[in-house]
Design an enzyme around this catalytic site. Sequence first.
Site, PDB file in Angstrom:
ATOM      1  N   THR A   1       2.580  -3.892  -2.798  1.00 29.26           N
ATOM      2  CA  THR A   1       2.537  -4.555  -1.208  1.00 29.26           C
ATOM      3  C   THR A   1       3.939  -5.267  -0.921  1.00 29.26           C
ATOM      4  O   THR A   1       4.449  -6.034  -1.785  1.00 29.26           O
ATOM      5  CB  THR A   1       0.938  -5.424  -1.291  1.00 29.26           C
TER       6      THR A   1
ATOM      7  N   ARG B   1     -10.656   2.126   2.316  1.00 32.52           N
ATOM      8  CA  ARG B   1     -10.928   1.266   0.591  1.00 32.52           C
ATOM      9  C   ARG B   1     -10.036   0.091   1.336  1.00 32.52           C
ATOM     10  O   ARG B   1      -9.043   0.553   2.041  1.00 32.52           O
ATOM     11  CB  ARG B   1     -10.618   1.538   0.108  1.00 32.52           C
TER      12      ARG B   1
ATOM     13  N   HIS C   1      -0.543  -5.943  -6.145  1.00 31.06           N
ATOM     14  CA  HIS C   1      -1.253  -5.099  -7.400  1.00 31.06           C
ATOM     15  C   HIS C   1      -2.615  -5.004  -6.856  1.00 31.06           C
ATOM     16  O   HIS C   1      -3.107  -4.811  -5.402  1.00 31.06           O
ATOM     17  CB  HIS C   1      -0.687  -5.062  -8.091  1.00 31.06           C
ATOM     18  N   THR C   2      -2.900  -5.066  -8.027  1.00 35.24           N
ATOM     19  CA  THR C   2      -4.902  -5.046  -8.060  1.00 35.24           C
ATOM     20  C   THR C   2      -5.504  -5.677  -6.956  1.00 35.24           C
ATOM     21  O   THR C   2      -5.683  -6.852  -7.702  1.00 35.24           O
ATOM     22  CB  THR C   2      -6.040  -5.241  -9.719  1.00 35.24           C
TER      23      THR C   2
END
Length: 305
Positions: free
Chosen positions: A165, A193, A217-218
């Site tokens: 991001t 999502r 990331h996650t």
Amino acid sequence: MLFIANAEGWPGVPTTVRMLREGADSLTALVAGIGEVEAEVRVRSVGRGGWPNMLGEMECDAAVMDGTTREVGAVGAVPHTLHVARLAHEVMKRLPHVMLTGEGARRFASEIGLPVEDVLLPDSRRVWWERLERELSPEERGRFPDIPLAPLLRAITDPERVRDTTVYLSADPARGIHAATSTSGWAWKYPGRLGDSPIPGAGYYADSRHGATACTHTGEMTMRCSTARSIVLALKLGHPLDDAVAMAVEDLAGLKDGFLGGVVIHAVDARGDHRVVNFRCPGEIRYWLWDDTMAEPELRAAQTA
Ligand code: ASP
């Protein structure tokens, strides 16, 4: 004045640094820089260069947080809109709401003059379909998109294609501590999502009295751990920045089930210190650092958790 951005944020770093040097409002400077990241086709995780969801549609997420007022503007799963960080900033400035999603966010974008755009590059559309096609039977191809998408999710969704991001943080004793994010999210994600980038407390948090954090990331992990808020709360409780980040990393490491991956934490505190820490992301993670003693922004290596 301190400014950090993740490596993928490179297109807008000069603009943000110039505006901060010139004394611009900090959030305006962060959003202007991120606007250049959103427009840059070589950044494959944000805006124009990003990857689509499973239906081949771009749905972008973004947020801003003013650490002095603790006002937030966020947008999620926004269709047909390139400059979503600006949209998030306008949500904060003009609406009594914190977050808009989907068609409502798009409607507001039109009200403030942001054009309806096909954000997806033709070449990305080609790659999207080629990847999807391999998983579909001839019958499913004929019926697409009127097929169940969930069974395809594990095979096709590709979090690794999104490396970062864009996150920008600024900290200044007079102008406060602020955060901004923008992303197209996971490649081939399920439609609708949301990642952590629009979720205050997960993907970002800012409080001018203590510090700010933004994660890449996650997002599925930082949303479960409230990573960004945890760090700022630990600072508020008097922990040094290293300990505050270490506590958040411990929470992430404690997750044993569900979707697990890596997270990069970017953090600044009110004393002008900063940390960028890589928790389980493969390869070297780098970030941009500028403070007002430096002639130019520098690319630095993140610590490994
Ligand atoms: N954190 C983002 C998300 O979960 C993606 C990324 O930073 O790679 O949407």
